[in-house]
Design an enzyme around this catalytic site. Structure first.
Site, PDB file in Angstrom:
ATOM      1  N   CYS A  64      33.292  -9.559 -11.446  1.00 57.12           N
ATOM      2  CA  CYS A  64      32.635 -10.155 -10.364  1.00 57.12           C
ATOM      3  C   CYS A  64      32.259  -9.176  -9.153  1.00 57.12           C
ATOM      4  O   CYS A  64      31.947  -9.548  -8.066  1.00 57.12           O
ATOM      5  CB  CYS A  64      33.797 -10.992  -9.740  1.00 57.12           C
ATOM      6  SG  CYS A  64      34.095 -12.195 -11.208  1.00 57.12           S
ATOM      7  N   HIS A 115      36.477 -11.983  -0.573  1.00 58.35           N
ATOM      8  CA  HIS A 115      36.081 -12.547  -2.050  1.00 58.35           C
ATOM      9  C   HIS A 115      36.614 -14.017  -2.318  1.00 58.35           C
ATOM     10  O   HIS A 115      35.857 -14.716  -2.551  1.00 58.35           O
ATOM     11  CB  HIS A 115      36.911 -11.535  -3.135  1.00 58.35           C
ATOM     12  CG  HIS A 115      36.463 -11.733  -4.294  1.00 58.35           C
ATOM     13  ND1 HIS A 115      35.073 -11.616  -4.931  1.00 58.35           N
ATOM     14  CD2 HIS A 115      37.136 -11.723  -5.785  1.00 58.35           C
ATOM     15  CE1 HIS A 115      35.124 -11.932  -6.162  1.00 58.35           C
ATOM     16  NE2 HIS A 115      36.329 -12.127  -6.341  1.00 58.35           N
ATOM     17  N   HIS A 148      31.738 -19.614  -6.996  1.00 62.84           N
ATOM     18  CA  HIS A 148      31.559 -18.119  -7.385  1.00 62.84           C
ATOM     19  C   HIS A 148      30.571 -17.880  -8.435  1.00 62.84           C
ATOM     20  O   HIS A 148      30.558 -18.249  -9.489  1.00 62.84           O
ATOM     21  CB  HIS A 148      33.119 -17.761  -8.074  1.00 62.84           C
ATOM     22  CG  HIS A 148      33.395 -16.519  -8.187  1.00 62.84           C
ATOM     23  ND1 HIS A 148      32.604 -15.386  -7.697  1.00 62.84           N
ATOM     24  CD2 HIS A 148      34.534 -15.703  -8.734  1.00 62.84           C
ATOM     25  CE1 HIS A 148      32.802 -13.963  -8.198  1.00 62.84           C
ATOM     26  NE2 HIS A 148      34.212 -14.513  -8.712  1.00 62.84           N
TER      27      HIS A 148
END
Lengths: 337, 396
Positions: free
Chosen positions: B160, B290, B325
């Site tokens: 990620c 994040h 996400h």
């Protein structure tokens, strides 16, 4: 932007991880696939629980890193990983589970171990190394991307020593799919392997072998490739005959594809070693060639299986590789006089 | 050498391009909805943030032949990469050596998982063109060729944080004079592989995700792409969005899929990003978290922020309740949002927030705000394997 190769290690289909010399004899693989010769992992990863939790490719990566770093005895300031195919075995395992179990009751382990940064991350966990850590996944440029990153980190003063590791594994399915795509025609062998290097701006006790430069050329046309190779040699004030050996990325026994023919033609007065018939082909195979170049320079001797007429001295080697006609790369390796 | 952001391109579940994205932010329109792209047992279970167009429409938008096979990843990436280079007027500026660095976590898996089903039934089954685009570099090369950025190319995959690490490499390639200009960011398309992977880890929320909220119960997946054009600041560079003032990449070396609760990795990534820019924590106006909405991430990241910004906590929010996400794309998408925040003085709302996280109590921004003086933005991206990276953007 040149760097010294302080240490290297390889898990490949021909040699053993603990070997310090290239073998005097080597057999070509039977059939179109060759598997890496795995070491006794206990020697490198002491904790049995840790070993049991790791996939095959993770174990290979960590073992090669441990063996490589044992030669320098120091934590690396960067861990930079390269792979073209990634953790194929776990990727397939998870995908098969998804399809066969109708997306239900899935074990997450193959998923978490399928990500491309698994090997670099596991290496960091085993070493307890919190430094710079990244993974490149660009076909035949993956390893070259990693090398350039390491060279830049070193030049930036951010790394005194950088660990560059490459890995690729094949599976029954990946072999079959690439066979259908025509990959293994004309004598090409499907290979796999893991290579590790410690690079530094300063020479070490391990010798004074330098990686002088890396050149990547994208595209399938011959003429620009020829021109960029000429400029590359010019930049380093080299004539083709100043090179002691060409490690050619030709897949088969002879020069095969037009790119290898052209490059081998440029170096026509130079001994050519074609290593892929023994080690197989895979996206990060130029790392195998770099490891081999380091060995050849250190030994000052090329085994007969690699080369019919070895040169008297091996001080400067050019490595040429291409992946699927689009990703071409040249590495210039030499012993500092 | 100062590195500036001279162009941006973005596509996600909340829109095509920077203008639609900001309009959705202002209107608090999240991109979450039901899964339509492929069949799955999770279809009506987990909300996802799909880009609102099928592959056929995406090809039409890009003027690509309908019959040619592209991964969805390549199509999403192309939309954002073309927008970014047009925004920086790169096609009009001749003689530049342009590089391209892209982050992705699964590459063309959206096509190869279809292939693999047929292949499992019969080794001669499945169309080869569907699996030929499987690897991560396929989408990178499609984009690099289309936008004329073949001077140097690289594909990064650090889970990620892939997009953020692509941007870090891009800046360094310019500093080392490998190229003059780099298009960098990330892309990922939703696919069955990823959906099942996160479902098997039991970190998907069956309701819209609630980043930085005490009741958070997991993340929602999204898809999209975000690219920035980076170049060295010079007299003739066009109106820049901001500078890329600093960055850092660290590895937490703690666990394959989790952060330490204290957030040692996130803390070091942010601290080193500030140090690389020669800035103090008090200089940061806004942190784009994040903020995935998982129990673990938002605890670790919040604890790290609280420790590093002990004197004054900046404005903060996670935009993942809008976009989901987007994994390898997240670092790219959030870099674009950071650049837009600085240029236009914006703060983005953290949707679905009601109660602070018990352990750190950090309150996010909940309303869309404009006309705010935003000089410096920190953008966080933390990945599996402990690959933690932070980017620091600041006013030119």
């Amino acid at each position: 932007m040149s760097v010294y190769i302080l240490a290297s290690a390889s898990i490949n289909p021909v040699t053993e991880l603990r070997d310090t010399l290239l073998p005097a004899a080597a057999a070509r693989p039977e059939g179109r696939r060759c598997a890496a010769r795995e070491p006794d992992y206990k020697m490198y990863i002491a904790d049995a629980n840790v070993r049991r939790r790791m996939s095959r490719v993770m174990k290979m990566g960590v073992a090669a890193a441990v063996q490589c770093l044992s030669q320098t005895g120091r934590q690396p300031d960067a861990i930079i990983t390269a792979t073209g195919w990634g953790c194929l075995s776990d990727t397939e395992k998870f995908l098969r589970n998804v399809l066969e179990n109708g997306e239900c009751l899935l074990n997450p382990t193959p998923f978490t171990q399928s990500t491309f940064n698994t090997v670099g991350a596991q290496t960091a966990i085993v070493l307890k190394n919190t430094n710079y850590n990244t993974t490149y996944v660009h076909r035949g440029f993956s390893f070259e991307n990693a090398l350039l990153d390491a060279m830049m980190r070193i030049r930036e003063g951010e790394a005194v020593q950088a660990l560059v590791e490459s890995y690729d594994e094949h599976t029954g399915a990946s072999f079959k799919i690439m066979e259908r795509m025509g990959f293994w025609r004309q004598g090409a062998v499907c290979g796999e392997g893991v290579q590790c290097f410690v690079l530094s701006a300063q020479p070490g006790a391990g010798g004074r072998v330098r990686l002088r430069d890396v050149l990547c050329v994208f595209g399938g046309e011959l003429q620009p490739l020829r021109e960029k190779l000429a400029l590359f040699l010019q930049k380093h004030r080299l004539r083709p005959e100043d090179v002691d050996m060409l490690l050619s990325g030709s897949a088969g026994k002879d020069s095969g594809c037009p790119y290898c023919r052209m490059v081998e033609g440029v170096f026509k007065t130079v001994p050519v070693a074609r290593y892929k018939p023994f080690f197989g082909d895979y996206p990060t195979v130029s790392s195998l060639a770099l490891w081999l170049a380091g060995r050849l320079i250190a030994q000052q001797q090329a085994p007969r299986w690699l080369l019919d007429a070895p040169p008297e001295q091996i001080n400067r080697i050019v490595i040429y590789n291409h992946y699927k006609t689009k990703n071409h790369s040249f590495l210039l390796v030499e012993r500092e006089q | 050498m100062e590195i500036i952001v001279s162009g941006v391109g973005i596509v996600s579940g909340i829109g095509f391009g920077a203008a639609e994205t900001l309009a959705a932010m202002a209107g608090r329109r999240a991109g979450l909805g039901g899964l339509t792209l492929f069949d799955s047992v999770y279809r009506d279970v987990f909300p996802v943030a799909e880009v609102k167009a099928g592959n056929r429409v995406l090809k039409q938008r890009l003027g690509l032949p309908e019959g040619k096979t592209f991964s969805r990843t390549a199509l999403l990436g192309l939309l954002a990469a073309v927008e970014a280079v047009d925004d920086a007027r790169l096609p009009l500026r001749k003689g530049l050596r342009v590089g391209f660095v892209s982050g992705t976590t699964v590459g063309g898996m959206d096509r190869s998982e279809g292939f693999y089903g047929s292949f499992l039934l019969h080794p001669g089954g499945g169309r080869l063109r569907d699996v030929a685009v499987h690897d991560c570099a396929d989408s990178t090369e499609e984009m690099a060729v289309r936008i004329g950025a073949t001077g140097y190319m690289a594909t990064v995959s650090t889970a990620c944080s892939s997009g953020a690490n692509a941007i870090i490499l891009g800046a360094r390639l310019i500093r080392h004079n490998v190229v003059d200009c780099v298009v960098a960011g990330g892309v990922d398309a939703l696919c069955k592989f990823t959906l099942n992977g996160f479902a098997s880890l039991k970190i998907l929320d069956d309701a819209p995700c609630r980043p930085l909220d005490e009741s958070r119960a997991g993340l929602n997946l999204g898809e999209g792409a975000g690219y920035v054009v980076l170049e060295r600041k010079s007299a003739d560079s066009p109106g820049a969005y901001c500078r890329l003032a600093g960055y850092a990449n660290v590895c937490e070396a703690f666990h394959q899929t989790a952060s330490s609760p204290e957030g040692h990795g996130p803390y070091e990534a942010m601290r080193q990003a500030l140090a690389s820019a020669g800035m103090v924590a008090e200089a940061v106006d806004y942190i784009n978290f994040h903020g995935t909405g998982t129990r673990n991430n938002d605890l670790a990241e919040g604890n790290a922020v609280k420790r590093l910004f002990a004197k004054r906590v900046p404005f903060l929010s996670s935009t993942k309740a809008f976009t989901g996400h987007t994994l390898g794309a997240a670092g790219g998408i959030e870099a674009v949002l950071s650049a837009l925040a600085i240029k236009y003085g914006l703060l983005y709302p953290n949707l679905n927030y009601t109660r602070p996280v018990a352990e750190h109590g950090l309150p996010p921004v909940t309303g869309f705000r404009q006309g705010v003086e935003i000089n410096t933005v920190l953008s966080n991206s933390f990945g599996f394997g402990g690959n933690d990276s932070s980017l620091l953007f600041s006013k030119v």
